[in-house]
Motif scaffolding. Structure first.
Motif, PDB file in Angstrom:
ATOM      1  N   ALA A   1      21.391 121.955  66.752  1.00 18.33           N
ATOM      2  CA  ALA A   1      20.008 121.555  66.986  1.00 18.33           C
ATOM      3  C   ALA A   1      19.822 120.045  66.867  1.00 18.33           C
ATOM      4  N   THR A   2      20.772 119.350  66.266  1.00 18.90           N
ATOM      5  CA  THR A   2      20.664 117.896  66.117  1.00 18.90           C
ATOM      6  C   THR A   2      21.242 117.145  67.310  1.00 18.90           C
ATOM      7  N   TYR A   3      21.648 117.875  68.340  1.00 14.88           N
ATOM      8  CA  TYR A   3      22.287 117.257  69.510  1.00 14.88           C
ATOM      9  C   TYR A   3      21.373 117.305  70.728  1.00 14.88           C
ATOM     10  N   GLY A   4      21.317 116.180  71.433  1.00 18.29           N
ATOM     11  CA  GLY A   4      20.637 116.131  72.719  1.00 18.29           C
ATOM     12  C   GLY A   4      21.607 116.454  73.835  1.00 18.29           C
ATOM     13  N   VAL A   5      22.878 116.090  73.638  1.00 17.05           N
ATOM     14  CA  VAL A   5      23.959 116.376  74.586  1.00 17.05           C
ATOM     15  C   VAL A   5      25.152 116.828  73.764  1.00 17.05           C
ATOM     16  N   LEU A   6      25.702 117.999  74.112  1.00 21.04           N
ATOM     17  CA  LEU A   6      26.882 118.513  73.419  1.00 21.04           C
ATOM     18  C   LEU A   6      27.765 119.189  74.445  1.00 21.04           C
ATOM     19  N   GLY A   7      28.968 118.692  74.588  1.00 13.90           N
ATOM     20  CA  GLY A   7      29.874 119.237  75.586  1.00 13.90           C
ATOM     21  C   GLY A   7      31.194 119.655  75.000  1.00 13.90           C
ATOM     22  N   GLY A   8      31.941 120.411  75.786  1.00 12.57           N
ATOM     23  CA  GLY A   8      33.262 120.846  75.367  1.00 12.57           C
ATOM     24  C   GLY A   8      34.358 119.997  75.979  1.00 12.57           C
ATOM     25  N   ALA A   9      34.086 119.361  77.095  1.00 13.62           N
ATOM     26  CA  ALA A   9      35.028 118.461  77.757  1.00 13.62           C
ATOM     27  C   ALA A   9      34.401 117.062  77.721  1.00 13.62           C
TER      28      ALA A   9
ATOM     29  N   ASN B   1      21.887 113.421  68.507  1.00 18.95           N
ATOM     30  CA  ASN B   1      23.297 113.075  68.669  1.00 18.95           C
ATOM     31  C   ASN B   1      23.796 113.386  70.074  1.00 18.95           C
ATOM     32  N   VAL B   2      24.873 112.710  70.430  1.00 21.25           N
ATOM     33  CA  VAL B   2      25.617 112.999  71.648  1.00 21.25           C
ATOM     34  C   VAL B   2      27.034 113.280  71.187  1.00 21.25           C
ATOM     35  N   GLY B   3      27.569 114.452  71.552  1.00 21.63           N
ATOM     36  CA  GLY B   3      28.890 114.794  71.049  1.00 21.63           C
ATOM     37  C   GLY B   3      29.719 115.578  72.036  1.00 21.63           C
ATOM     38  N   VAL B   4      31.033 115.607  71.739  1.00 23.73           N
ATOM     39  CA  VAL B   4      31.981 116.367  72.530  1.00 23.73           C
ATOM     40  C   VAL B   4      33.061 116.908  71.600  1.00 23.73           C
TER      41      VAL B   4
ATOM     42  N   ILE C   1      21.799 104.977  76.036  1.00 25.95           N
ATOM     43  CA  ILE C   1      21.425 104.519  74.706  1.00 25.95           C
ATOM     44  C   ILE C   1      21.146 105.748  73.844  1.00 25.95           C
ATOM     45  N   VAL C   2      21.661 105.737  72.622  1.00 19.06           N
ATOM     46  CA  VAL C   2      21.372 106.767  71.632  1.00 19.06           C
ATOM     47  C   VAL C   2      20.622 106.068  70.497  1.00 19.06           C
ATOM     48  N   THR C   3      19.354 106.462  70.287  1.00 19.30           N
ATOM     49  CA  THR C   3      18.553 105.801  69.254  1.00 19.30           C
ATOM     50  C   THR C   3      18.761 106.473  67.910  1.00 19.30           C
ATOM     51  N   PRO C   4      18.651 105.722  66.807  1.00 17.50           N
ATOM     52  CA  PRO C   4      18.804 106.283  65.463  1.00 17.50           C
ATOM     53  C   PRO C   4      17.742 107.337  65.196  1.00 17.50           C
ATOM     54  N   PRO C   5      18.062 108.343  64.435  1.00 16.07           N
ATOM     55  CA  PRO C   5      19.278 108.548  63.656  1.00 16.07           C
ATOM     56  C   PRO C   5      20.413 109.190  64.441  1.00 16.07           C
ATOM     57  N   GLY C   6      20.278 109.310  65.736  1.00 18.89           N
ATOM     58  CA  GLY C   6      21.335 109.878  66.567  1.00 18.89           C
ATOM     59  C   GLY C   6      22.565 108.992  66.600  1.00 18.89           C
ATOM     60  N   ALA C   7      23.705 109.632  66.852  1.00 17.18           N
ATOM     61  CA  ALA C   7      24.976 108.906  66.889  1.00 17.18           C
ATOM     62  C   ALA C   7      25.914 109.582  67.876  1.00 17.18           C
ATOM     63  N   LEU C   8      26.991 108.901  68.206  1.00 16.76           N
ATOM     64  CA  LEU C   8      28.034 109.462  69.065  1.00 16.76           C
ATOM     65  C   LEU C   8      29.064 110.164  68.193  1.00 16.76           C
TER      66      LEU C   8
ATOM     67  N   ASP D   1      34.578 116.239  63.005  1.00 16.93           N
ATOM     68  CA  ASP D   1      34.197 117.491  62.361  1.00 16.93           C
ATOM     69  C   ASP D   1      32.747 117.873  62.666  1.00 16.93           C
ATOM     70  N   HIS D   2      31.874 116.872  62.740  1.00 10.46           N
ATOM     71  CA  HIS D   2      30.453 117.133  63.009  1.00 10.46           C
ATOM     72  C   HIS D   2      30.273 117.775  64.385  1.00 10.46           C
ATOM     73  N   ALA D   3      30.908 117.214  65.398  1.00  8.45           N
ATOM     74  CA  ALA D   3      30.818 117.768  66.751  1.00  8.45           C
ATOM     75  C   ALA D   3      31.493 119.140  66.827  1.00  8.45           C
ATOM     76  N   GLY D   4      32.609 119.292  66.109  1.00  8.51           N
ATOM     77  CA  GLY D   4      33.310 120.581  66.087  1.00  8.51           C
ATOM     78  C   GLY D   4      32.444 121.680  65.493  1.00  8.51           C
ATOM     79  N   GLN D   5      31.753 121.374  64.379  1.00  2.62           N
ATOM     80  CA  GLN D   5      30.876 122.366  63.751  1.00  2.62           C
ATOM     81  C   GLN D   5      29.691 122.687  64.654  1.00  2.62           C
ATOM     82  N   ALA D   6      29.134 121.668  65.300  1.00  4.76           N
ATOM     83  CA  ALA D   6      28.014 121.899  66.210  1.00  4.76           C
ATOM     84  C   ALA D   6      28.437 122.777  67.379  1.00  4.76           C
ATOM     85  N   LYS D   7      29.632 122.569  67.877  1.00  2.00           N
ATOM     86  CA  LYS D   7      30.141 123.391  68.984  1.00  2.00           C
ATOM     87  C   LYS D   7      30.310 124.841  68.544  1.00  2.00           C
ATOM     88  N   GLU D   8      30.804 125.067  67.326  1.00  2.00           N
ATOM     89  CA  GLU D   8      30.927 126.435  66.794  1.00  2.00           C
ATOM     90  C   GLU D   8      29.554 127.076  66.626  1.00  2.00           C
ATOM     91  N   ASP D   9      28.580 126.301  66.097  1.00  2.00           N
ATOM     92  CA  ASP D   9      27.224 126.822  65.915  1.00  2.00           C
ATOM     93  C   ASP D   9      26.576 127.158  67.259  1.00  2.00           C
TER      94      ASP D   9
END
Length: 142
Positions: free
Chosen positions: A51-59, A73-76, A94-101, A106-114
């Motif tokens: 839920a903390t991600y605006g963009v979350l991908g697997g590739a 956050n933006v993550g992969v 641009i990713v504005t705070p508190p968002g991050a890349l 581990d953070h992106a991995g957990q988000a992908k599992e969730d």
């Protein structure tokens, strides 16, 4: 020989008005009695850390335009890269705070599992309360 019937035009006019009012009343009753919306009671799905991600991908996540992700956050994961968001690669994103890349951390991995768990939970829900009545035509086809 000509027939002189003074009431005939008045009777015709009244018949047309009565038919028109009756048709409108019947049409309104049919529309009011025909539900056409689907109603389903679904259980809310918990996205967890996704839920903390605006963009979350697997590739690889690639941005090609002037994108602003406000506070998310933006993550992969497990993909290798995020392209088009960092100043080092000349990206316009641009990713504005508190968002991050988050690239394969581990953070992106957990988000992908969730996100996968939430997808499976949503896909497994039954729609026992779903109701849909297709609209029927009141005009017979010839």
């Amino acid at each position: 020989m000509t027939l002189n019937i003074p009431d005939a035009p008045l009777r015709r006019t009244m018949s047309v008005w009565i038919a028109a009012v009756t048709s409108v009343a019947i049409a309104a009753a049919v529309i009011a009695a025909t539900p056409t919306r689907a109603n389903a009671a679904a259980t809310p799905v918990n996205l967890g850390t996704a839920a903390t991600y605006g963009v979350l991908g697997g590739a690889t996540v690639t941005n090609t335009g002037p994108t602003v992700v406000n506070g998310l956050n933006v993550g992969v994961s497990p993909g290798p890269a995020i392209v088009g968001f960092a100043a080092s690669d000349g990206g316009p994103g641009i990713v504005t705070p508190p968002g991050a890349l988050h690239t394969t951390d581990d953070h992106a991995g957990q988000a992908k599992e969730d996100l996968t768990a939430a997808y499976n939970q949503a896909g497994g829900q039954t729609q026992t309360d779903a109701v849909y009545n297709a609209p029927t035509s009141s005009v017979a086809r010839r």
